[in-house]
Scaffold this active site. Structure first.
Site, PDB file in Angstrom:
ATOM      1  N   HIS A  53       0.855  -1.187   0.000  1.00  0.00           N
ATOM      2  CA  HIS A  53       0.000   0.000   0.000  1.00  0.00           C
ATOM      3  C   HIS A  53       0.892   1.239   0.000  1.00  0.00           C
ATOM      4  O   HIS A  53       2.016   1.209   0.514  1.00  0.00           O
ATOM      5  CB  HIS A  53      -0.888   0.018   1.244  1.00  0.00           C
ATOM      6  CG  HIS A  53      -1.948  -1.025   1.246  1.00  0.00           C
ATOM      7  ND1 HIS A  53      -3.089  -0.904   2.007  1.00  0.00           N
ATOM      8  CD2 HIS A  53      -2.057  -2.203   0.600  1.00  0.00           C
ATOM      9  CE1 HIS A  53      -3.851  -1.963   1.831  1.00  0.00           C
ATOM     10  NE2 HIS A  53      -3.242  -2.770   0.983  1.00  0.00           N
ATOM     11  N   GLU A  55       0.850   3.845   1.806  1.00  0.00           N
ATOM     12  CA  GLU A  55       1.272   4.258   3.153  1.00  0.00           C
ATOM     13  C   GLU A  55       2.458   3.437   3.642  1.00  0.00           C
ATOM     14  O   GLU A  55       3.414   3.992   4.212  1.00  0.00           O
ATOM     15  CB  GLU A  55       0.117   4.105   4.156  1.00  0.00           C
ATOM     16  CG  GLU A  55      -1.115   4.905   3.815  1.00  0.00           C
ATOM     17  CD  GLU A  55      -2.168   4.136   3.031  1.00  0.00           C
ATOM     18  OE1 GLU A  55      -3.363   4.371   3.272  1.00  0.00           O
ATOM     19  OE2 GLU A  55      -1.796   3.300   2.171  1.00  0.00           O
ATOM     20  N   CYS A  86      -2.537  -0.264   7.511  1.00  0.00           N
ATOM     21  CA  CYS A  86      -1.790   0.991   7.376  1.00  0.00           C
ATOM     22  C   CYS A  86      -1.953   1.870   8.618  1.00  0.00           C
ATOM     23  O   CYS A  86      -0.990   2.523   9.042  1.00  0.00           O
ATOM     24  CB  CYS A  86      -2.228   1.721   6.118  1.00  0.00           C
ATOM     25  SG  CYS A  86      -1.770   0.812   4.613  1.00  0.00           S
TER      26      CYS A  86
END
Length: 159
Positions: A53, A55, A86
């Site tokens: 991801h 993040e 996250c």
């Protein structure tokens, strides 16, 4: 232009890179002392790795840059509300504040479905500010998923 919008525009640039690569268009930047120290976008499809991801990638880059996992004086700007993985990483990294473009009513963990950053008694709290350039962030995501649905529909008709 306000500083908050300036950094969210940079996160949106990252999200657009993801969009171009047919990734869910989420972008993130990490800022320390009013300077971007890390930029990232989703790479799950490219890497076939569920934890890639924006993040997580941005946190890894910032940690390398600062040579520390503690990002206590850093802020993250992200186009879509972080998921539970996250949000947990933001807590673990000791991020000071997260600025969120648009909320995720299905998997958001910073206020939509649940709020890991503020509602629990973890050893660190992450400040949250939402709705930063919300319309632009929403538009990019909606356009992506509309195109994805249309492409699936075309493929199904061809079968």
């Amino acid at each position: 232009m306000q500083t908050v919008e300036k950094f969210m525009k940079e996160a949106l640039k990252q999200a657009k890179k993801a969009y171009e690569k047919k990734e869910i268009p989420v972008g993130a930047v990490i800022v320390k002392n009013n300077k971007i120290i890390a930029r990232a976008y989703n790479k799950k499809e490219e890497t076939q790795n569920a934890i890639q991801h924006a993040e997580i990638i941005a946190l890894q880059k910032a940690s390398r840059k600062l040579n520390s996992w503690r990002l206590t004086d850093c802020e993250m700007y992200v186009t879509l509300e972080p998921c539970s993985m996250c949000a947990g990483a933001l807590i673990q990294a000791r991020i000071k504040k997260v600025y969120i473009g648009t909320m995720d009513e299905k998997t958001g963990s910073c206020g939509s479905v649940l709020n890991l950053l503020e509602d629990y008694t973890f050893n660190h709290k992450v400040e949250i500010e939402t709705g930063i350039m919300q319309k632009q962030c929403e538009k990019l995501l909606k356009q992506f998923f509309k195109e994805l649905r249309n492409n699936k529909s075309i493929k199904n008709k061809e079968k």
